[in-house]
Design an enzyme around this catalytic site. Sequence first.
Site, mmCIF file in Angstrom:
data_model
loop_
_atom_site.group_PDB
_atom_site.id
_atom_site.type_symbol
_atom_site.label_atom_id
_atom_site.label_comp_id
_atom_site.label_asym_id
_atom_site.label_seq_id
_atom_site.Cartn_x
_atom_site.Cartn_y
_atom_site.Cartn_z
ATOM 1 N N CYS B 88 0.848 -1.204 0.000
ATOM 2 C CA CYS B 88 0.000 0.000 0.000
ATOM 3 C C CYS B 88 0.881 1.252 0.000
ATOM 4 O O CYS B 88 1.562 1.522 -0.983
ATOM 5 C CB CYS B 88 -0.966 -0.040 1.175
ATOM 6 S SG CYS B 88 -2.352 1.081 0.968
ATOM 7 N N HIS B 216 -3.834 -5.204 0.871
ATOM 8 C CA HIS B 216 -3.250 -5.657 2.135
ATOM 9 C C HIS B 216 -3.571 -7.127 2.377
ATOM 10 O O HIS B 216 -4.612 -7.435 2.971
ATOM 11 C CB HIS B 216 -3.847 -4.869 3.299
ATOM 12 C CG HIS B 216 -3.479 -3.422 3.344
ATOM 13 N ND1 HIS B 216 -2.327 -2.969 3.940
ATOM 14 C CD2 HIS B 216 -4.113 -2.328 2.876
ATOM 15 C CE1 HIS B 216 -2.277 -1.639 3.850
ATOM 16 N NE2 HIS B 216 -3.343 -1.225 3.200
ATOM 17 N N GLU B 218 -2.146 -8.806 4.553
ATOM 18 C CA GLU B 218 -1.939 -8.992 6.001
ATOM 19 C C GLU B 218 -3.171 -8.591 6.813
ATOM 20 O O GLU B 218 -3.181 -8.742 8.031
ATOM 21 C CB GLU B 218 -0.706 -8.208 6.466
ATOM 22 C CG GLU B 218 -0.882 -6.708 6.653
ATOM 23 C CD GLU B 218 -0.894 -5.899 5.360
ATOM 24 O OE1 GLU B 218 -0.938 -6.510 4.269
ATOM 25 O OE2 GLU B 218 -0.900 -4.659 5.425
#
Lengths: 752, 255
Positions: B88, B216, B218
């Site tokens: 990002c 993302h 994660e």
Amino acid sequence: MPKSLALRDDELRSIAERLGREPSQTELHAFDAQWSEHCSYKSSRHLLKALPTKGAAVVLGPGEDSGILHLGEWNGERYGIVIAHESHNHPSQVVPFEGAATGIGGIVRDIVCMGAEVIAVADPLRFGRVDDPLSHQRYVAQGVVDGISAYGNAIGVPNIAGDVYFDERFDDNCLVNVVAIGLVKESEIIHSFAPPNADGWDIVLVGKATDASGFGGASFSSVTLDAADEDANKGAVQVPDPFLKNVLMRASYRVFEMLRERGITVGFKDLGAGGIMGCSAEICSSGGFGAEIQLRSVNVALEGLPPEVIAVGETQERLLWVLPPELTPEVLRIYNEEYTLPQIARNARAAAIGTVTARQQYVLRDGERIVMDVPIEFLTGSIRDELPYERLEAAPPPPGRAFETGVQLDELLERVLAHHDVCSREPLYRRYDGVVRGRTVLARGEADAGVIAPVPGAPFAMALSVDGNPRMSKLDPHLAAQHAVYEAVRNVVAVGARPIGLTDCLNFGNPRKIDHYSELVAAIDGLGIASRAFATPFVSGNVSLYNESKNGNAIPASPIVACVGAVDDVAQIVTLPLKRAGSVLYLLGTPQRALGGSVLIDVLGGSEPGLPSIDYDEALAHHELLLRAAKAGLLRSAHDISDGGLAVALCEMAFGTLGRGRAAIGVQLDDPFQWTHGGVGDIEALFGEAGGHVVEVAGADVEAFEALADGVTGVHEIGVTIDRPVVAIGPQAFDLHWLHGIWSQSLAQVYV
Amino acid sequence: MGRRIAVLVFPGTNSEAETLALLRDCGGEAELVHWSRAQSLPAFDAYVLPGGFAYEDRIRAGAIPAHDPMMDYVIEGAQRGKLVLGICNGAQILLEAGLVPGTGDARRPTAAFTHNASRKFVCTHVHMKLAIAPSRSPITAALAEGALLPAWAAHGQGRLAASQVHLREIERGAHLAFVYARADGSVDPAATPNGSALGCAGLLNREGNVLAIMPHPERDAWNFNHPDLREGRNMLAPSGGAPLFASFVAGVQRS
């Protein structure tokens, strides 16, 4: 500095009398802020005392910047959820972007100053009519969402819950409430008062350089809005700096770590209303001390600011520590060198600005000159306004007949699903980062409550919902306040979480008008009734009065309630979308002949007396049933019934199955007469807003579910899930994609 | 002593916690390195630049942090073959630093992740599909051919923009590492949340050691992030987007 005082003549007289002299300019502004409703709660504090605030989960009740609830234990540590609830209504009406952004900025500091990490925010919003693209309210409704998005996203806190309503009575006063959630180890809570041994300790100010913004903010929010004062009002709004806040939060977390290592108890408090003066006076007086501040030691953004502006101006992004002098250099080093505050924003820093004193005076110096010297308890002690009120008449009871309309069911569904209080909120919440920090279990739109699993490795989770229905409160603030609690509790239960505590923000009109004040009194009584019934205490809250414009247009009574729930194990969470065809659908709830305040009546353009009543015993039994069934793994999905009634709830559960890379699931609802047995009419069964839940149970689990439900009243088998994309009500089937198009497009036109 | 990964924290970074947690859950030896400790960076074997709003996205997302002294060490390390992953805002910084697609000089960007077509921030669940052979990069080597990873897009500036010449170079040089796809794996422009050129979700440099991704993984990386879809499994176990991090960690350990 064009700013008039909100202090009344009788208040001015009592100040001069107590001081034995005319107050100085700085003292006048200090009392103006400190005695505003915003700071003093002078017309509401004694009423709020009636709310229940004690319970098994309460770690810290109302009184400090935030309340704290016990969430769970992991590896021998007890974890608490820190919660605060605020409003930024007046600023957001005037400058929506900055108003909404500083609303988040302010409440985040209320959480941080308890020694907590901020883990979530939520936004209940109320706007006026937004259909006209050129209207001020359209601008407000867009600017507020932009402001929340810009600030919340940048500081890295997920936005996991919220609601939005639209009504013409918010045309002149939007409501922008905000709830923030933090996580703290219960052994590491920092309090917002000077500890008992703090005599002679340093007062350390940290954050943005003080400027002239937000001067008069506290008193501005405690008067009615006057369009003619627009420029002065704009000056009272603070300027947000989420970039600095991001660094300030992380630097403060680092200070917490250092304090933990050294095992020292200190005081920490957010600067909000009343600026340096309000914060330093409160943190010292609540510890039983006085204070002496040198205004020349304050880091300022520009030279030549008058002392009263430095003292009470509400520049954002500032916090205040009370520290033993030997610790001060290390705290200054962390903020100024390790986290380089002076390089992050012009002249931002941590600086020692004064001393805690045993002498009970609050003293401000401007160089050698003393500009304020008053007894501290007179400044911060609770002043009280006794205002007249009347007991409100209860709304007339519902009529004893079934509601009839000549409008066809497809048209009713279309108009209800398109209603701005019902349709998809995705155009708003997709602008908010709902997943930063990576701990989000359920983001907005996935369920009735947002869920976060805050502690890495631990199985427990926290659920949050915020609610308050203005269509109901227009008819009966007393009952509507109870519904606000009931809905917030219901939403938390819908995900399989046990409700453990509440906060409230009471948004009302002018307390000096008897009808508005009477609404406030009635609503607080209603909140108390529901809070006691659900055994969910209030641990913090906020009051926002004077939500009225000079032309007399006041908001409807708006008690807004947040509920925190605890989930022992994330594996037991229940979500909203239907899971499989062939399940059995149950309604937990008893429809009523009461359509007052419903979306249905709003779209039909008429009015109907009678709000639904709440049967607390039955609601509690349903919540218990739902939680036990969730724990036993018997629920495939669950959804609460609120705006738009059962028909909307079923549509939303089916909508949740679209766009997931697999076949959609539809609903076949039995003809309502089969399960209401004529107790209410079909329209009331489908569109009534008496509350309750819908749950989906696998065919194989029906027996076990019904065994759990044995003896519980108001549990109805109402239909099945099917593998066709339709919502069928009796013999009439409606195309799921058509319904979804209506529901998903309605607000998308406002938030392009 | 294992290979150590630095997770960089610029002023304004906001995704360091989940990035660090997932690297560790995938077996990585990772720690946070703040901007005031930049000089400790050369001792690390790999760098991860997490999401956020470094330096407030002033001028353009990533433009100012690309000139932060921390990036001197990252550029030097990347040129010496260390693995670098930017997510990002981290991806935006890598593009502004000229490391990715790496078709120009350092700090002379040839492409940018810039304002979404809507001009608005968007937070929405997406799928990113591997568009290169896994072996093309040590970072993706442990992924399956055409791997599909769930992730969250959460950005205001995620649209790949570059001149036609550079876009062609990106395609021809196998720089297009990930594209947006539907949940069923089909590639469709409607699955792109931001109007990104080439449907681009991630870009790789020529040498294959620097990867910049906008979504993302994660944040959809443990079963509890999607209790709905992962019913009945251990809610605390990594899943979803975690395989990319696992592949990165494996690549670092081999390096």
